[in-house]
Design an enzyme around this catalytic site. Structure first.
Site, PDB file in Angstrom:
ATOM      1  N   ASN A  12     -16.042  41.789  -1.339  1.00  0.00           N
ATOM      2  CA  ASN A  12     -15.705  40.391  -1.051  1.00  0.00           C
ATOM      3  C   ASN A  12     -17.013  39.614  -0.916  1.00  0.00           C
ATOM      4  OD1 ASN A  12     -14.846  37.964   0.022  1.00  0.00           O
ATOM      5  ND2 ASN A  12     -14.160  38.816   1.987  1.00  0.00           N
ATOM      6  N   TRP A  13     -17.323  38.848  -1.949  1.00  0.00           N
ATOM      7  CA  TRP A  13     -18.621  38.168  -1.973  1.00  0.00           C
ATOM      8  C   TRP A  13     -18.648  36.933  -1.074  1.00  0.00           C
ATOM      9  CZ3 TRP A  13     -19.927  38.374  -7.988  1.00  0.00           C
ATOM     10  CH2 TRP A  13     -20.063  39.718  -8.361  1.00  0.00           C
ATOM     11  N   LYS A  14     -17.483  36.562  -0.545  1.00  0.00           N
ATOM     12  CA  LYS A  14     -17.375  35.397   0.360  1.00  0.00           C
ATOM     13  C   LYS A  14     -18.033  34.164  -0.271  1.00  0.00           C
ATOM     14  CE  LYS A  14     -16.919  38.487   4.261  1.00  0.00           C
ATOM     15  NZ  LYS A  14     -17.113  38.736   5.700  1.00  0.00           N
ATOM     16  N   HIS A  98      -7.532  37.110   5.307  1.00  0.00           N
ATOM     17  CA  HIS A  98      -8.838  37.493   5.862  1.00  0.00           C
ATOM     18  C   HIS A  98      -9.067  36.739   7.174  1.00  0.00           C
ATOM     19  CE1 HIS A  98     -13.127  37.951   6.403  1.00  0.00           C
ATOM     20  NE2 HIS A  98     -13.049  39.003   5.616  1.00  0.00           N
ATOM     21  N   GLU A 100     -11.574  35.352   8.402  1.00  0.00           N
ATOM     22  CA  GLU A 100     -12.306  34.077   8.295  1.00  0.00           C
ATOM     23  C   GLU A 100     -11.359  32.963   7.873  1.00  0.00           C
ATOM     24  OE1 GLU A 100     -15.453  35.594   5.808  1.00  0.00           O
ATOM     25  OE2 GLU A 100     -16.126  36.796   7.515  1.00  0.00           O
ATOM     26  N   GLU A 170      -9.148  45.381   9.300  1.00  0.00           N
ATOM     27  CA  GLU A 170     -10.469  44.795   9.515  1.00  0.00           C
ATOM     28  C   GLU A 170     -10.585  44.278  10.946  1.00  0.00           C
ATOM     29  OE1 GLU A 170     -12.570  43.688   5.703  1.00  0.00           O
ATOM     30  OE2 GLU A 170     -11.573  41.909   6.433  1.00  0.00           O
ATOM     31  N   GLY A 176     -19.229  41.647   9.768  1.00  0.00           N
ATOM     32  CA  GLY A 176     -20.530  40.979   9.709  1.00  0.00           C
ATOM     33  C   GLY A 176     -21.391  41.188  10.944  1.00  0.00           C
ATOM     34  N   SER A 215     -18.402  45.788   8.333  1.00  0.00           N
ATOM     35  CA  SER A 215     -19.767  46.324   8.378  1.00  0.00           C
ATOM     36  C   SER A 215     -19.914  47.679   7.690  1.00  0.00           C
ATOM     37  CB  SER A 215     -20.269  46.404   9.828  1.00  0.00           C
ATOM     38  OG  SER A 215     -20.374  45.096  10.373  1.00  0.00           O
ATOM     39  N   GLY A 236     -17.978  43.349   2.738  1.00  0.00           N
ATOM     40  CA  GLY A 236     -18.526  42.003   2.662  1.00  0.00           C
ATOM     41  C   GLY A 236     -20.001  42.046   2.313  1.00  0.00           C
ATOM     42  N   GLY A 237     -20.852  41.942   3.347  1.00  0.00           N
ATOM     43  CA  GLY A 237     -22.297  41.835   3.159  1.00  0.00           C
ATOM     44  C   GLY A 237     -22.893  42.843   2.188  1.00  0.00           C
TER      45      GLY A 237
HETATM   46  P1  PGA Z   1     -18.696  42.821   6.278  1.00  0.00           P
HETATM   47  O1  PGA Z   1     -17.381  41.981   5.885  1.00  0.00           O
HETATM   48  O2  PGA Z   1     -18.696  44.042   5.417  1.00  0.00           O
HETATM   49  O3  PGA Z   1     -19.836  41.900   5.979  1.00  0.00           O
HETATM   50  O4  PGA Z   1     -18.577  43.156   7.737  1.00  0.00           O
HETATM   51  C1  PGA Z   1     -16.180  42.640   5.683  1.00  0.00           C
HETATM   52  C2  PGA Z   1     -15.107  41.640   5.364  1.00  0.00           C
HETATM   53  O5  PGA Z   1     -15.144  40.535   5.906  1.00  0.00           O
HETATM   54  O6  PGA Z   1     -14.202  41.926   4.550  1.00  0.00           O
END
Ligand code: PGA
Length: 256
Positions: A12-14, A98, A100, A170, A176, A215, A236-237
């Protein structure tokens, strides 16, 4: 014995990468991935980069493209929004729920449900994210939150719709933050999610993939993906670095 579930690793490149950066990241993945990865792989670029990334990946069966979100209404006068139907082609998966989106953009359980239904109507595969806050965890509410979010989003879908869904556990406090849940936490949550799926259909529950997200790095992936009930990762990251992401893909082996 039940058929082994093929792991799924999703990047997930956000809200990261310009279009040229997204194209370069996709090209980097193709260079670094093994010729025949054990896992199914998908990347979710920002909307503006979905098509350019698709053009890089289209002739390669190793990586699919998906979207991070969609709007639930059919195409029409909704300025700035993208309907699920507009994502097909080229997307295979669409992330809904998600944290966010839930926390920063006000996506309620009702909205998440509407989006998930829209994704299914468009013939795409929903990737539903669920998870508790640190406060909910401290109050001992994790099971109720995870099951409640799953039931709201999935109940009454029927076995066919449900069969196209993947659920990602999650924990919000792990996203993050550099802090992962323990593999045992992830396994337990995956079990709760399968219990909810089994309320509709036990066969679907056995076949459905449940991912862990929060993470995950190339270093933590082997431990996080080791439990039999955890069938992959939502990353994510670490998905913004092709080598890191490929390390995570390498840790994903077929589950029980
Ligand atoms: P992260 O994000 O790997 O940066 O913790 C995971 C996600 O939000 O799907």
């Amino acid at each position: 014995m039940a058929e082994a579930r093929r792991p799924l690793v999703v990047g997930n490149w956000k809200m990261n990468t310009t279009v040229p950066e997204a194209v370069a990241l996709a090209e980097g993945l193709l260079r670094l991935l093994p010729a025949a990865p054990a896992a199914e792989i998908a990347v979710l670029p920002p909307f503006i980069s979905i098509w350019p990334v698709h053009l890089v990946l289209a002739d390669d069966p190793r990586v699919e493209v998906g979207a991070q979100d969609c709007y639930w209404q059919p195409p029409g006068a909704f300025t700035g929004a993208v309907a699920a139907a507009m994502l097909q082609p080229p997307c295979h998966h669409v992330l809904v729920g998600h944290s966010e989106r839930r926390q920063l953009f006000g996506d309620s359980d009702e909205v998440v449900r509407l989006k998930l239904e829209a994704v299914l109507r468009a013939g795409l595969n929903p990737l539903l994210a669920v998870g508790e806050t640190l406060e909910q965890r401290d109050r001992g509410e994790t099971e109720a939150v995870v099951k409640g979010q799953c039931r709201f989003a999935l109940k009454g879908l029927g076995a066919q719709g449900l069969g196209n869904c993947t659920v990602a556990y999650e924990p919000i406090w792990a996203i993050g933050t550099g802090q992962t849940a323990s593999p045992a936490d992830a396994e337990q949550a995956a079990g709760w999610i399968r219990e909810v799926l089994a309320e509709t259909d036990s066969g679907v529950a056995a076949r459905a993939r449940v991912l862990y997200g929060g993470s995950v790095t190339a270093e933590s992936a082997a431990a996080m993906l080791a439990p039999a009930g955890v069938d992959g990762a939502l990353v994510g990251g670490a998905s913004l670095d092709a080598a890191q992401f490929c390390g995570i893909v390498g840790a994903a082996a077929p589950g029980a």
